[in-house]
Design an enzyme around this catalytic site. Structure first.
Site, PDB file in Angstrom:
ATOM      1  N   ASP A  90      -1.135  11.546 -36.873  1.00 30.47           N
ATOM      2  CA  ASP A  90       0.096  11.097 -37.539  1.00 30.47           C
ATOM      3  C   ASP A  90       0.257   9.579 -37.539  1.00 30.47           C
ATOM      4  O   ASP A  90       0.046   8.912 -36.541  1.00 30.47           O
ATOM      5  CB  ASP A  90       1.322  11.711 -36.891  1.00 30.47           C
ATOM      6  CG  ASP A  90       2.592  11.283 -37.598  1.00 30.47           C
ATOM      7  OD1 ASP A  90       2.786  11.692 -38.745  1.00 30.47           O
ATOM      8  OD2 ASP A  90       3.352  10.502 -37.005  1.00 30.47           O
ATOM      9  N   ASP A 123      10.453  13.394 -36.396  1.00 29.45           N
ATOM     10  CA  ASP A 123       9.684  12.163 -36.605  1.00 29.45           C
ATOM     11  C   ASP A 123      10.439  10.965 -36.009  1.00 29.45           C
ATOM     12  O   ASP A 123      10.447   9.865 -36.568  1.00 29.45           O
ATOM     13  CB  ASP A 123       9.380  11.907 -38.082  1.00 29.45           C
ATOM     14  CG  ASP A 123       8.238  10.893 -38.267  1.00 29.45           C
ATOM     15  OD1 ASP A 123       7.675  10.424 -37.252  1.00 29.45           O
ATOM     16  OD2 ASP A 123       7.916  10.571 -39.422  1.00 29.45           O
TER      17      ASP A 123
END
Lengths: 315, 435, 178
Positions: free
Chosen positions: B151, B304
């Site tokens: 990520d 996130d």
């Protein structure tokens, strides 16, 4: 007006006010270019975080003709190139006592960041931010068009202007589309499809990929500089092909109406987007744009700085 | 002896009003009325209880960027937001690409004691997208890593992606893809569209996400392995996932709270607090994402949560770093966008924010139905109360919340982690002192 | 509110001033009239017309804006710049008559002298005003005055002209009137 950040947040009155002021200033200046005492005691800082000799000296000349004190703060050798943040730079300018900051910056929105935060209290003038806007350039272009083709003062109703070249990366094009449309002109953007942004259908203008089909109908054609690095970024095959389709040469110039103006914000790539014959032709107003630039920037400084600060209240 | 609690008259996800007793880390009773003297009684009349929230996508920044966040401060922020499990992303410094780093993060989580911290391992060594990291030894480590993700970067090389998907089959792992074609997003600053054109900011086109999702669901189908798509942001991405699920492809997907609420219009302020990757999209995308979450096409909400120090945001847009805080506001944003709009029930919230993420991550004792005998990982929320977000009051070390000043519905009043109250009356408790 | 000059009074005063200017300058051959915008510019045009009728020739007449030379710019909201229109003949070596509606502190005229310096070097500069209300702050005095109106600082003098205001009159009023 407290700041000049973008054409987008400007209304017709603001724009015409600056152009009219410039018209009066140009009458005075047409005689001898003498110094006016108007901004005596005011400090204008030219904060140029990106190289631009032309715009800087234009603003410098404008400020000096109005008797302002000018401090030049350029990228090279200054703390900006040493990684100082915009905030720290702004706070330094505040401590110095800048009444106005003329900012040129490679980041879109840098001028607005300077104005929106409480880092400094002076007026902020956007002298070009990234690929966003370059409002003083658009104002001087409109001033030049109005002087030649406008009906005295007022707007640009009924005129048709083509802007040709790298629209995608051009802050000059963005500001010009908005301002010319605001003043009632019709604008056509001419570029290869690769150099037009997604979402352009929402702009107040029309778009064409075919320069030759547009040229006979316009009152002014504004050529944009093509950056050399665009060629390595796959936007078009090579300079020759670009020039063949989108360059203004003497052959193409023939299809223009007799009174049409040829403009370029500079610096020019002669032989690429514009040929030398065209740049130096009688209908080219390119050097006049430069001198009008000083007048229009004087008008901007006058409008933003000459009166009492806006937050002091009015009489 | 740990404190015994009873939650009086709290509403279960199914709507029933019950008293829930907690003792020695587990739920000991769920009844119409339970009032023994031995228990601390918490008046939760009108509030709702949900299984403790599980986040599959958290940036805790430790090791390496302890100036932005640490496992401890991130854990406190998580507890405050009602979470009992976080998944620490691998893009730390050093990168979590070895058993050593994931075990360190895992132990820091245990030491903090506010919730379970499950490390995510890097797919590729150094997140460079060149060679596989030590996936097997991370899976076998104390941290028992099951989710692998680069990520921040996309696993762009299709062969490498195929191999990664195949390799994690050995232990039932999953590859969580950050779907972003790097070539289509060079220098990208925000969603590509009308607003990026106007602002002169370089665009991040939706197709850069959709093209990778399409490729990866096909790869997942080929090798019959588990794929998870991080932070889906586009209506087109949703359609591809819908198609893949109809074909029986083993893909799951997440959406962030901010992509359920905010749009690219906010970039007009040039305030980098709205700069995030993937970027805020259009309102059409926002509505497609809400629909997809409601239908279950998107399986989970993941925050996130991306803390950054002040100087990374107090600058020009293009100089600023990507990311925004999410842990402390996630449940409120979901209530605002999904529950208050009648798109989802609280039972579905429990699924999207607890059951499903725990299932995807294979997390033990997380995301369980609220029944007698299960570990007491619970969150209590008062949906009728509003609160105003104040960036100066975050539990997170960072302040980069895009919701500063905004009034949100739903106040997390209590969080229980293994039966211990980490949050009481919306105040994060000092766990270290108790232990 | 008190009307101190009627339309007829204004007309008579301008005619008298015109004669005085011609007399002082031995005719109109070297004269240039410059009105200070906005009302001074209209007064200058009227004086030029009266003189033209007397002399049987046109009198060079223009405007001189002083905005850029004001010393009180920072004390007021931004003002727009008014036209400065210098007649073809220029002002070099000429007898320039500045024309304004009201002479008060003298600061406007000081600014006008500065502004004139940008344009050229006249032989003489003279000043004609419709009203002199006193309270000078600078050593400046008018050569030609329509009417002396001693007034208190609490009062304000308002000049109306047909070209702008629809009628000719000068009124005096108390500032703090409710």
């Amino acid at each position: 007006m407290k700041h000049l950040l973008s054409i987008e947040d400007m209304n017709v009155q603001d724009a015409i006010g600056i152009l009219d002021t410039a018209t009066e200033l140009s009458r005075i200046n047409d005689g001898q270019m003498k110094k006016l005492p108007t901004l005596r005691g005011r400090t204008v800082v030219n904060l140029f975080a990106e190289d631009s000799t032309r715009t800087r000296i234009s603003f410098e000349a404008a400020a000096k003709r109005l008797s302002a004190d000018v401090i030049n703060f350029s990228a090279k050798g200054s703390s900006i190139s040493k990684g100082e943040s915009l905030k720290d730079t702004a706070m330094t300018l505040q401590a110095i006592g800048a009444d106005a900051v003329v900012i040129r910056h490679s980041a879109s929105g840098a001028a607005q960041r300077l104005a929106d935060n409480q880092w400094m209290s002076g007026a902020v003038i956007n002298a070009g931010d990234g690929t966003h806007e370059h409002p003083s350039q658009a104002l001087l272009d409109a001033f030049t068009i109005r002087k030649h083709l406008g009906k005295g003062s007022g707007d640009l109703q009924g005129l048709h202007v083509a802007i040709v070249g790298d629209i995608l990366h051009s802050r000059v094009a963005r500001s010009n589309v908005l301002l010319l449309a605001l003043l009632g002109a019709k604008v056509t953007l001419v570029a290869p499809p690769t150099l037009l942004p997604i979402g352009i259908d929402k702009w107040p203008c029309t778009v064409s990929y075919d320069f030759d089909s547009v040229l006979p109908y316009v009152d002014a054609v504004m050529m944009l500089r093509v950056q050399q690095e665009r060629m390595t970024e796959l936007f078009f095959p090579n300079a020759r092909e670009y020039s063949r389709y989108y360059g203004l040469n003497s052959e193409r110039m023939k299809s223009l109406k007799p009174a049409s103006l040829i403009m370029h914000p500079g610096p020019m790539n002669r032989g690429l987007e514009i040929s030398a014959e065209v740049a130096d032709s009688a209908r080219s107003v390119i050097t006049e744009q430069v001198s009008n630039g000083v007048t229009v920037r004087m008008a901007i400084l006058y409008v933003l700085l000459a009166g009492a600060p806006l937050d002091v209240g009015s009489i | 002896m740990s404190t015994k609690y009873v939650l009086k008259s709290v509403v279960l996800p199914n709507g029933d009003k019950r008293d829930i007793a907690i003792e020695d880390g587990v739920i000991t009773s769920i009844s119409q009325s339970f009032t023994p003297d031995s228990h601390v009684v918490i008046n939760t009349d009108g509030s709702r209880v949900l299984p403790g929230l599980v986040d599959l996508h958290t940036h805790l920044r430790e090791p390496g960027r302890e100036d932005a966040e640490t496992v401890l401060t991130g854990s406190r922020a998580g507890a405050k937001g009602g979470f009992t499990a976080l998944s620490a992303m691998a893009n730390t410094s050093p990168v979590a690409d070895t058993a050593g780093v994931v075990e360190q993060v895992y132990r820091l989580g245990q030491a903090a004691g506010y919730l379970d911290v499950f490390p995510i391992g890097a797919v590729t060594k150094g997140l460079l997208g060149e060679s596989l990291s030590e996936i097997g030894s991370m899976a076998d480590s104390v941290a028992r890593v099951r989710i692998f993700s680069d990520d921040g970067n996309c696993v762009f090389d299709p062969l490498l992606m195929r191999r990664a998907l195949e390799y994690v089959k050995k232990f039932g792992g999953v590859i969580a893809q950050h779907a972003q074609d790097p070539r289509l997003t060079i220098g990208a600053q925000m969603n590509e569209g009308e607003i990026s054109a106007r602002l002169g900011l370089k665009g991040w086109p939706a197709v850069a996400e959709e093209a990778i999702i399409a490729r990866d669901v096909l790869l997942s189908d080929l090798v019959k392995s588990r794929l998870h798509i991080c932070h889906v942001t586009t209506a087109g991405g949703v359609e591809i996932i819908r198609w893949a699920k109809q074909r029986g492809i083993n893909v799951t997907a997440e959406v962030t709270p901010h992509h359920l609420l905010l749009t690219d219009e906010l970039a007009t302020t040039y305030d980098p607090v709205y700069k995030v990757n993937p970027p805020l999209r259009t309102s059409d995308d926002v509505h497609a994402l809400r629909e997809a979450l409601s239908e279950g096409i998107i399986d989970i909400v993941a925050t996130d949560h991306a803390p950054h120090p002040v100087e990374s945001k107090e600058c020009e847009w293009q100089e600023a770093t990507f990311g925004m805080l999410g842990l402390e506001t996630a449940l409120s944003i979901v209530q605002k966008t999904m529950v208050d709009t009648k798109l989802m029930s609280w039972g579905q919230v429990a699924d999207r924010m607890s059951f499903a993420p725990a299932r995807i991550g294979g997390y033990v004792n997380q995301g369980q139905e609220i029944t007698v005998g299960t570990v007491a990982n619970l969150v209590v929320i008062d949906p009728a109360k509003n609160w105003q977000v104040d960036r100066d009051l975050t539990m997170s070390k960072a302040t980069n919340t895009p919701y500063h000043g905004l009034t949100l519905p739903g106040v997390v009043t209590h969080t229980f982690y293994k039966g211990q109250a980490t949050v009481i009356d919306s105040v994060v408790q000092e766990i270290g002192d108790v232990q | 509110m008190n009307v101190v000059l009627s339309a007829e009074d204004i007309s008579r005063a301008l005619t008298r001033i015109s004669h005085e200017i011609l007399e002082r300058n031995h005719g109109s051959s070297n004269l240039v009239l410059l009105g200070i915008p906005t009302r001074g510019a209209h007064l200058a045009l009227r004086v030029a017309e009266i003189m033209a009728n007397i002399e049987g020739t046109t009198i060079p007449c223009g405007t001189l804006d002083i905005t850029l030379h004001r010393d009180d710019l920072r004390l007021r909201p931004p003002r727009s710049i008014m036209p400065t229109l210098i007649p073809q003949s220029g002002i070099e070596g000429k007898d320039v008559v500045l024309i304004d509606d009201v002479l008060f502190s003298g600061r406007t005229i000081r600014s006008a002298l500065d502004a004139l310096g940008e344009v050229g070097r006249p032989k003489t500069v003279q000043l004609a005003v419709l009203v002199d209300r006193g309270h000078r702050e600078l050593p400046i005095k008018a050569d030609f005055v329509g009417k002396n109106l001693p007034s208190s600082l609490d009062q304000s003098i308002r000049v109306s002209l047909t070209e702008i205001d629809g009628r000719d009159e000068v009124v005096i009023e108390n500032r703090r009137q409710s």
